[in-house]
Design an enzyme around this catalytic site. Sequence first.
Site, PDB file in Angstrom:
ATOM      1  N   GLU A 101       4.482  -5.080   7.207  1.00 45.68           N
ATOM      2  CA  GLU A 101       3.704  -4.055   7.918  1.00 45.68           C
ATOM      3  C   GLU A 101       4.156  -3.855   9.361  1.00 45.68           C
ATOM      4  OE1 GLU A 101       2.421  -6.329   5.842  1.00 45.68           O
ATOM      5  OE2 GLU A 101       0.782  -5.474   4.671  1.00 45.68           O
ATOM      6  N   ALA A 152       0.871  -1.173   0.000  1.00 48.96           N
ATOM      7  CA  ALA A 152       0.000   0.000   0.000  1.00 48.96           C
ATOM      8  C   ALA A 152       0.910   1.225   0.000  1.00 48.96           C
ATOM      9  CB  ALA A 152      -0.880  -0.009   1.241  1.00 48.96           C
ATOM     10  N   GLU A 155      -0.655  -9.258  -0.658  1.00 44.49           N
ATOM     11  CA  GLU A 155      -2.081  -9.515  -0.418  1.00 44.49           C
ATOM     12  C   GLU A 155      -2.863  -9.533  -1.737  1.00 44.49           C
ATOM     13  OE1 GLU A 155      -1.913  -6.366   2.664  1.00 44.49           O
ATOM     14  OE2 GLU A 155      -3.001  -7.811   3.903  1.00 44.49           O
ATOM     15  N   GLY A 175       0.577  -4.953   0.924  1.00 46.78           N
ATOM     16  CA  GLY A 175      -0.618  -5.006   0.078  1.00 46.78           C
ATOM     17  C   GLY A 175      -0.347  -5.650  -1.276  1.00 46.78           C
TER      18      GLY A 175
END
Length: 263
Positions: free
Chosen positions: A134, A66, A114, A111
């Site tokens: 993260e 992200a 993911e 992300g």
Amino acid sequence: MAYNNIIFEITDQIATITINRPKALNALNTEVLNELLHAVESVAADEEIRVLILTGSGEKAFVAGADIAELAELNSLGAKFFAVTGHKTMDAIGSLAIPVIAAVNGFALGGGLELALSCDFMYASENAKFGLPEITLGIIPGFGGTQRLSRIIGKNRAKEMIFTGKMISAQEAAQMGFVNQVVPAETLMETVRKTASAMASKGKFSLNQAKQTINQGLDVDLQTGCRMEIDAFALCLSSEDAAEGTRAFLEKRKPAFKGKLKG
Ligand code: CO8
């Protein structure tokens, strides 16, 4: 919709979405997630498309996570909305009726991993690196990583990756079972397309039933899963594609599957 951050192409009934923000190693901000969701919804609406490939532009990254600059500005409600937006996009990919392959061509972090985990399976280039870092930012995976990774590699291995935030190689990811094949970078797309073409030549309905039965079956007990398989099998056998597939075998020719999902 005009896309600024992704490239959406369709060739021979195979769609490819390339996350295209190489300056930020293809990091996912709200705009990228919205474009990605829009493209995935277009794929879902197009009966002609039989397989989707997801990849990243450039030689360095699939998606490096992200967008940390956007994350850093969010308050709690903003974080929830961003996480929901990410989940919506990952769920749209995971629930597509057709097979989705992630062609992981470099960093797949946070992300980005993911996103790849929401696909049906991954192929990776030898230089690809995987991780859920993260924890090193003081946060946790927020686009499904705590759930999808542990369901694939088991909770203890997932915990180790998430608790340490360490990066692993493509070979290690293959050994853990979340990458299906590792190939030299220059042959990644060709290898992925070959598998995509092999699947695109199969019946769309039977592929869809196989995907649904595997995915939904993993969320229920074995007996219920097997009953789901029986029903899906019976549905497949009464389809136009099954008539063609069995007839082609008996006539010693290649089947030409033309069945649609929407009738
Ligand atoms: N977000 C924003 N920008 C990024 C990101 C990212 N995730 N990753 C890289 N970039 C940018 C860098 O800032 C840099 O920009 P600039 O040139 O303007 O300085 C450019 O991309 C190139 O990166 P580097 O110079 O750092 O390249 P290196 O080769 O030195 O390093 C790495 C490559 C190791 C991949 C490094 O860039 C890195 O560690 N990136 C961050 C990886 C990361 O921590 N990812 C997880 C992010 S958090 C997340 O994904 C949470 C998901 C759930 C969200 C839930 C919502 C609430």
